[in-house]
Design a protein around this motif. Sequence first.
Motif, PDB file in Angstrom:
ATOM      1  N   GLY A 281       0.821  -1.199   0.000  1.00  0.00           N
ATOM      2  CA  GLY A 281       0.000   0.000   0.000  1.00  0.00           C
ATOM      3  C   GLY A 281       0.860   1.256   0.000  1.00  0.00           C
ATOM      4  N   ALA A 282       0.204   2.407   0.009  1.00  0.00           N
ATOM      5  CA  ALA A 282       0.917   3.679  -0.142  1.00  0.00           C
ATOM      6  C   ALA A 282       1.925   3.909   0.980  1.00  0.00           C
ATOM      7  N   ALA A 283       1.503   3.722   2.236  1.00  0.00           N
ATOM      8  CA  ALA A 283       2.413   3.937   3.362  1.00  0.00           C
ATOM      9  C   ALA A 283       3.550   2.924   3.349  1.00  0.00           C
ATOM     10  N   GLU A 284       3.241   1.699   2.980  1.00  0.00           N
ATOM     11  CA  GLU A 284       4.279   0.664   2.913  1.00  0.00           C
ATOM     12  C   GLU A 284       5.273   0.971   1.806  1.00  0.00           C
ATOM     13  N   ARG A 285       4.822   1.525   0.709  1.00  0.00           N
ATOM     14  CA  ARG A 285       5.751   1.895  -0.362  1.00  0.00           C
ATOM     15  C   ARG A 285       6.730   2.968   0.103  1.00  0.00           C
ATOM     16  N   ARG A 286       6.246   3.894   0.915  1.00  0.00           N
ATOM     17  CA  ARG A 286       7.157   4.912   1.443  1.00  0.00           C
ATOM     18  C   ARG A 286       8.222   4.261   2.318  1.00  0.00           C
ATOM     19  N   ARG A 287       7.814   3.286   3.132  1.00  0.00           N
ATOM     20  CA  ARG A 287       8.790   2.557   3.945  1.00  0.00           C
ATOM     21  C   ARG A 287       9.763   1.801   3.046  1.00  0.00           C
ATOM     22  N   TRP A 288       9.278   1.219   1.993  1.00  0.00           N
ATOM     23  CA  TRP A 288      10.121   0.486   1.033  1.00  0.00           C
ATOM     24  C   TRP A 288      11.188   1.416   0.451  1.00  0.00           C
ATOM     25  N   LEU A 289      10.796   2.613   0.103  1.00  0.00           N
ATOM     26  CA  LEU A 289      11.756   3.568  -0.461  1.00  0.00           C
ATOM     27  C   LEU A 289      12.794   3.993   0.568  1.00  0.00           C
ATOM     28  N   GLU A 290      12.410   4.038   1.840  1.00  0.00           N
ATOM     29  CA  GLU A 290      13.367   4.387   2.882  1.00  0.00           C
ATOM     30  C   GLU A 290      14.455   3.327   3.032  1.00  0.00           C
ATOM     31  N   LEU A 291      14.170   2.104   2.629  1.00  0.00           N
ATOM     32  CA  LEU A 291      15.138   1.012   2.731  1.00  0.00           C
ATOM     33  C   LEU A 291      16.072   0.944   1.539  1.00  0.00           C
TER      34      LEU A 291
END
Length: 336
Positions: A281-291
Amino acid sequence: VQRWLPFERSSVDVVLTVAPTALEREIEVQLSVSKSGNPPGGPPPASGIFVLASESTMPPPAAPFALAKSRPSRWSPAELYSEGLSHGMFHGPTLRGVASLDRVGDDGIEATLSVADPDELVRGPERFENLVESLLIDAVSQLVGYWTAETLDRDFVVFPMGFERLQLFAPAAASTSPRRALGRARCESLGDNRVRAELEVVGEDGALRAAISGWEVTRAPLPARVYAFRLAPSEVMMSDSLPSGPLARHGLAACRIELPESFLMMEEGIWLSSLAFLALGAAERRRWLELDGNEAERRSWFLRQMAAKDAIRLYLHQRHGVRRYPADIELGGGGD
């Protein structure tokens, strides 16, 4: 092409470097990407030599195109970009340039191409007639993917890896570029992991508009579960259901996911990236980009998220008969 570039962010800075070669009317072009404004480093993802003609020439007529064991395609025009079909074509409206598959053979495929209006694609007052030719080239290259799906038993998802020569023949000066053409691909398998093709875009007047020699694609050995999930993410789970024991008595579900690390690292992680953007989802994608930058942690984090999502999806289906896309289920924690 040295490698594929995953477009994970809303914008990517692409750097084109153009330099003359030692030969007249010849230039070398390199494509690279800068991250966070830093200059690009390492070998360019793609490069090529452009040869500019001194004057326009009349395009040659297209040669006859016989096919071995010619037969109709298994897919109707309405099915060419439909979800859930084995060809796996995922293009959005802008790049849906194959109107119909007219003939398929053991050694090639022929189709009708019809591409989008450039005026609807580019903002601003300028007209970009050459976009028509670019869209037609993209459309004719898709024929290799349709051919592999029609004729190969396995590993028929393909990634373009480059070509030897592209010839563009200028349209008549007094006319705009027609958006409809005939596409042809003469294909042959090179062992178990590559396919080579000769591509042609033929105008309605029977003259060549573009010809590509030595177009090569690599065959992606997708695990069966990944291939099925890619086609129908709301129906297929990436994980296996575990015997839940005590959990079952409380109406809970448990899942475990296993994917070959070699697959997750293939093509510099582009398949992992595509799965992440299909499942998160959108929030999880932001976390993915942080990694970004820690690929081992990225892989581990995604697999935990996916297993947890599948457990929730399994529970919803077993208890309520409801199926959900994994991206509809947002997990706030770390997937533990």
